[in-house]
Design a protein around this motif. Structure first.
Motif, PDB file in Angstrom:
ATOM      1  N   VAL A 263       0.994  -1.362   0.050  1.00 24.62           N
ATOM      2  CA  VAL A 263       0.020  -0.120   0.023  1.00 24.62           C
ATOM      3  C   VAL A 263       0.960   1.089   0.032  1.00 24.62           C
ATOM      4  O   VAL A 263       0.584   2.130  -0.730  1.00 24.62           O
ATOM      5  N   HIS A 264       1.810   1.359   0.800  1.00 25.74           N
ATOM      6  CA  HIS A 264       2.718   2.416   0.960  1.00 25.74           C
ATOM      7  C   HIS A 264       3.637   2.831  -0.197  1.00 25.74           C
ATOM      8  O   HIS A 264       3.659   3.849  -0.519  1.00 25.74           O
ATOM      9  N   GLY A 265       4.020   1.676  -1.217  1.00 24.19           N
ATOM     10  CA  GLY A 265       4.572   1.902  -2.304  1.00 24.19           C
ATOM     11  C   GLY A 265       3.996   1.974  -3.569  1.00 24.19           C
ATOM     12  O   GLY A 265       4.516   2.109  -4.513  1.00 24.19           O
ATOM     13  N   VAL A 268      -0.963   3.868  -7.391  1.00 26.58           N
ATOM     14  CA  VAL A 268      -2.148   3.987  -7.563  1.00 26.58           C
ATOM     15  C   VAL A 268      -2.938   4.455  -6.290  1.00 26.58           C
ATOM     16  O   VAL A 268      -3.814   5.274  -6.353  1.00 26.58           O
ATOM     17  N   VAL A 269      -2.499   3.951  -5.228  1.00 28.13           N
ATOM     18  CA  VAL A 269      -3.378   4.432  -3.969  1.00 28.13           C
ATOM     19  C   VAL A 269      -2.794   5.822  -3.353  1.00 28.13           C
ATOM     20  O   VAL A 269      -3.631   6.591  -3.143  1.00 28.13           O
ATOM     21  N   LYS A 270      -1.622   6.090  -3.976  1.00 28.23           N
ATOM     22  CA  LYS A 270      -1.112   7.635  -3.544  1.00 28.23           C
ATOM     23  C   LYS A 270      -2.122   8.253  -4.456  1.00 28.23           C
ATOM     24  O   LYS A 270      -2.728   9.459  -3.879  1.00 28.23           O
ATOM     25  N   ASP A 271      -2.297   8.134  -5.486  1.00 26.73           N
ATOM     26  CA  ASP A 271      -3.160   9.061  -6.493  1.00 26.73           C
ATOM     27  C   ASP A 271      -4.605   9.106  -6.075  1.00 26.73           C
ATOM     28  O   ASP A 271      -5.256  10.097  -6.117  1.00 26.73           O
ATOM     29  N   ASP A 272      -5.054   7.672  -5.771  1.00 27.29           N
ATOM     30  CA  ASP A 272      -6.484   7.562  -5.188  1.00 27.29           C
ATOM     31  C   ASP A 272      -6.596   8.756  -3.821  1.00 27.29           C
ATOM     32  O   ASP A 272      -7.784   9.422  -3.975  1.00 27.29           O
ATOM     33  N   LYS A 273      -5.702   8.473  -3.047  1.00 28.24           N
ATOM     34  CA  LYS A 273      -5.686   9.414  -1.975  1.00 28.24           C
ATOM     35  C   LYS A 273      -5.811  10.947  -2.327  1.00 28.24           C
ATOM     36  O   LYS A 273      -6.425  11.788  -1.838  1.00 28.24           O
ATOM     37  N   GLU A 274      -4.703  11.231  -3.266  1.00 26.19           N
ATOM     38  CA  GLU A 274      -4.803  12.691  -3.674  1.00 26.19           C
ATOM     39  C   GLU A 274      -6.140  13.193  -4.470  1.00 26.19           C
ATOM     40  O   GLU A 274      -6.695  14.194  -4.221  1.00 26.19           O
ATOM     41  N   LYS A 275      -6.509  12.358  -5.012  1.00 27.78           N
ATOM     42  CA  LYS A 275      -7.797  12.580  -5.731  1.00 27.78           C
ATOM     43  C   LYS A 275      -8.996  12.743  -4.859  1.00 27.78           C
ATOM     44  O   LYS A 275      -9.918  13.698  -5.092  1.00 27.78           O
ATOM     45  N   LEU A 276      -9.295  11.839  -3.867  1.00 30.21           N
ATOM     46  CA  LEU A 276     -10.064  12.131  -2.730  1.00 30.21           C
ATOM     47  C   LEU A 276     -10.034  13.422  -1.956  1.00 30.21           C
ATOM     48  O   LEU A 276     -11.209  13.887  -1.746  1.00 30.21           O
ATOM     49  N   CYS A 277      -8.708  13.618  -1.772  1.00 27.29           N
ATOM     50  CA  CYS A 277      -8.729  14.989  -1.092  1.00 27.29           C
ATOM     51  C   CYS A 277      -9.144  16.258  -1.942  1.00 27.29           C
ATOM     52  O   CYS A 277      -9.608  17.328  -1.335  1.00 27.29           O
ATOM     53  N   GLU A 278      -9.005  16.063  -3.231  1.00 30.59           N
ATOM     54  CA  GLU A 278      -9.402  17.123  -4.091  1.00 30.59           C
ATOM     55  C   GLU A 278     -10.852  17.129  -4.201  1.00 30.59           C
ATOM     56  O   GLU A 278     -11.610  18.123  -3.937  1.00 30.59           O
ATOM     57  N   ALA A 279     -11.422  15.883  -4.138  1.00 28.58           N
ATOM     58  CA  ALA A 279     -12.789  15.747  -4.160  1.00 28.58           C
ATOM     59  C   ALA A 279     -13.543  16.211  -2.834  1.00 28.58           C
ATOM     60  O   ALA A 279     -14.696  17.042  -2.932  1.00 28.58           O
ATOM     61  N   ALA A 553      -0.443  10.730  10.062  1.00 25.40           N
ATOM     62  CA  ALA A 553       0.194  11.856   9.206  1.00 25.40           C
ATOM     63  C   ALA A 553       1.470  11.529   8.578  1.00 25.40           C
ATOM     64  O   ALA A 553       2.526  11.900   9.140  1.00 25.40           O
ATOM     65  N   GLU A 554       1.424  10.722   7.572  1.00 27.82           N
ATOM     66  CA  GLU A 554       2.865  10.033   6.874  1.00 27.82           C
ATOM     67  C   GLU A 554       2.706  10.177   5.301  1.00 27.82           C
ATOM     68  O   GLU A 554       1.589  10.177   4.800  1.00 27.82           O
ATOM     69  N   SER A 555       3.853  10.007   4.677  1.00 27.55           N
ATOM     70  CA  SER A 555       3.531   9.885   3.266  1.00 27.55           C
ATOM     71  C   SER A 555       3.547   8.642   2.987  1.00 27.55           C
ATOM     72  O   SER A 555       3.777   7.744   3.772  1.00 27.55           O
ATOM     73  N   GLU A 556       3.325   8.351   1.727  1.00 34.14           N
ATOM     74  CA  GLU A 556       3.303   7.086   1.248  1.00 34.14           C
ATOM     75  C   GLU A 556       4.291   6.255   1.317  1.00 34.14           C
ATOM     76  O   GLU A 556       4.702   5.121   1.599  1.00 34.14           O
ATOM     77  N   ASP A 557       5.682   6.877   1.267  1.00 30.28           N
ATOM     78  CA  ASP A 557       6.723   6.517   1.443  1.00 30.28           C
ATOM     79  C   ASP A 557       7.488   7.081   2.529  1.00 30.28           C
ATOM     80  O   ASP A 557       7.816   8.270   2.790  1.00 30.28           O
ATOM     81  N   SER A 558       7.229   6.572   3.870  1.00 25.53           N
ATOM     82  CA  SER A 558       7.398   7.120   5.232  1.00 25.53           C
ATOM     83  C   SER A 558       8.893   7.742   5.302  1.00 25.53           C
ATOM     84  O   SER A 558       9.077   8.149   6.296  1.00 25.53           O
ATOM     85  N   GLY A 559       9.897   7.117   4.544  1.00 25.33           N
ATOM     86  CA  GLY A 559      11.203   7.344   4.345  1.00 25.33           C
ATOM     87  C   GLY A 559      11.643   8.558   3.892  1.00 25.33           C
ATOM     88  O   GLY A 559      12.928   9.248   4.093  1.00 25.33           O
TER      89      GLY A 559
END
Length: 585
Positions: A263-265, A268-279, A553-559
């Protein structure tokens, strides 16, 4: 002397060794403990696994090799029945159709799905030329003979999702899965031929399919049953199971991680989250516009059964108990509460027989008749979409919002629990909501009496605007994290002032402006009638139920950290580094 001391701090910060540790966002310091000694453990607590922390690399207690402990921890999932499940790597699965679609959005491939159960289209859809008239209102319209319009059923699987489902070998509900209606047939004998799974997942949408017989069949084969619940299918649900849609999706995401999905890497999931935030931002703006115009919404399953003009049978939900309605209410929707007496639905269908509907078009009141429902915008249950959208219904039940076409669909109980589907819902509803006007007598909002996201209002009341933002969208909106950025350069950022960090503290407070309350640290979702047994007696048919949190509160790549995060994070880490250096100096 002051300038010399500042220069000394920079030099010390530059020379102190850094290593991987867990950065705690709440106290703004690095640390190492058994509970946060790996990247996954750190992320699960809301921390950031960073290589910019002062001191030695964080290692789990023991022999210095945390891999085994981490793997075991990552493979454990505690379900909503309170049972801990250790899921083997690459586990094969049996699960509900819409849950399979949701997990495919998190990266699940069809080769891991042994079989699905339940219907493969929304109840009330006419996909494939078949329509099951569950609400028995306008049978003469023959919806099954009309062209299928996917825009009317956004909750239906799209072509790509149907291809995913078609590639799955087993269908435990093949006797009814293509009927576009509540499908409760589960034939586990099929698994004797194609193989039993490692685990079965029963999401909240499919809880009614988990009969004692079905559970017993899986238990007998040693197959663990993972249960996910919410308040939709249980009037006496515990508070812990009352979740809005975002919280339910996060639960699904947690399960996806336990299943070994990256999930973190996943971009697709990253883009889905960003689009949800926009929505969510678009919806919040639309809800504010409608509220400013005085428009109030209400959700309903209607029409139900044939009734005389001016009356309809209906079932009105409690916004606090439905995950989709709760999500929209948290983003500012002015939605009316029902007279539910603690239940999910307010029954306006009488004894469910034709002609017993008691919801009046010219006087929309509560079932007791004591509370007015001033509705300017309808959220219609998409299970009755084809009848609700018909000219016949508008003629027979000419309530102002119906005739003005101020309405949008509402997929009760969410069904597909993914960020992509949540974004779709918000975008569709926002498109109609933004232009809504007040059509019925003006009323004032009610201030909630608690800080809970669940408003617990009386019949006909709607909450004053109290926003509970989606947590990870807050982070993105505040530009704290951005996926794919570079690690912080402590040396370069040591000379920055600490004024940026004060904005982080301010962002976690509750802000009230005018009549709007924004709660920045939100933490906390039945059957309208008895389930039918595929009765052929139309006069006795009742609605069947397809019964079926906050992200750290983390990024998809938490590193990695964003450029927007550099100031806050670097200053905090630099302070920790300097403190350690001075203590040892």
């Amino acid at each position: 002397m002051k300038h010399y001391r500042s220069l000394l701090l920079v030099v010390l910060a530059a020379e102190v060794a850094t290593a991987k540790q867990c950065y705690d966002l709440e106290v703004h310091s690095c640390g190492c403990a058994a509970s946060v000694c790996t990247e996954s453990k750190c992320s699960s607590t809301g921390g950031i696994w960073s290589d910019q922390c002062p001191g030695e690399e964080c290692v789990c207690p023991g022999d210095g090799d945390a891999s085994t402990e981490e793997i075991v921890k990552d493979n454990v999932f505690v379900d909503d029945a309170g049972t801990s499940h250790v899921i083997p790597a690459g586990a094969t699965i049996v699960l509900g159709t819409m849950d399979a679609v949701a997990l495919s959005h998190f990266g699940l491939t069809s080769d891991r799905v042994v079989a699905t159960m339940g219907e493969r289209s929304s109840s009330g859809s006419n996909h494939g030329g078949f329509y099951y008239d569950g609400n028995i209102a306008y049978g003469e319209l023959d919806h099954g003979s009309k062209d299928y319009d996917p825009s009317v059923f956004p909750a239906d699987p799209d072509e790509e999702e149907r291809a995913f489902l078609d590639s799955i070998e087993g269908d435990l509900s093949s006797g009814c899965s293509d009927t576009n209606y509540y499908c409760d047939l589960v034939d586990t004998t099929i698994l004797d031929e194609i193989g039993w799974p490692d685990v079965v997942i029963v999401g909240s949408f499919y809880s009614s399919l988990l009969t004692d017989e079905v559970r017993g069949n899986f238990t007998e084969k040693g197959v663990p049953v993972i249960e996910l619940k919410n308040a939709y299918g249980d009037d006496d649900a515990e508070a812990g199971n009352i979740r809005n849609m975002i919280e339910m999706i996060e639960r699904m995401e947690s399960l996806a991680k336990t299943l070994g999905l990256d999930v973190h890497g996943s971009t697709v999931v990253k883009d889905d989250k960003e689009k949800l935030c926009e929505a969510a931002a678009t919806f919040q703006e639309a809800a504010a516009e409608a509220r400013g115009a005085g428009a109030r919404a209400m959700a309903a399953y209607m029409p139900y059964q044939a009734n005389e003009p001016g009356k309809t049978g209906a079932f009105l939900p409690n916004p606090d108990r439905d995950p989709v309605l709760s999500m929209m209410q948290n983003l500012g929707l002015a939605i009316l509460h029902n007279e539910h007496s603690g239940d999910y639905w307010e029954n306006r269908a009488g004894d469910y027989a034709p002609g017993s509907g008691n919801f009046l078009a010219n006087e929309t009141k509560s079932v007791s008749g004591q509370h007015a429902y001033n509705v300017d915008f309808w959220l219609y249950d998409d299970r009755v979409a084809l009848d609700f959208l018909s000219d016949e219904f508008a003629n027979d039940w000419p309530q102002p919002a119906v005739t003005a076409k101020q309405y949008a669909y509402w997929p009760s109980n969410a069904r597909i629990l993914s960020y992509r589907h949540a974004a779709e819902i918000l975008n569709v509803v926002a498109g109609s909501l933004a232009s809504a006007e007040r059509l019925t007598p003006e009323t004032t909002c009610t201030e909630p009496t608690s800080d809970s996201q669940f408003r617990e209002l009386g019949p006909g009341e709607y909450s004053c605007e109290k926003i509970y933002p989606i947590d990870f969208c807050e982070v993105q909106d505040d530009n704290v994290f951005d996926h794919g950025s570079t690690p912080v350069d402590i040396t370069a950022s040591t000379m920055m002032t600490t004024t940026t960090s004060s904005s982080v503290t301010a962002a976690t407070t509750t802000t009230t402006t005018a009549a709007t309350t924004v709660v920045k640290t939100a933490k906390p979702a039945v059957d309208p009638a008895p389930k039918e047994e595929n009765s052929d007696d139309a006069s006795s048919t009742a609605i069947s139920e397809e019964t079926p949190s906050s992200l750290p509160a983390e990024s998809e790549d938490s590193g990695t950290l964003a450029a927007g995060a550099v100031d806050v994070f670097a200053v905090a880490v630099a302070v920790a580094t300097i403190s350690a250096a001075l203590l040892s100096f």
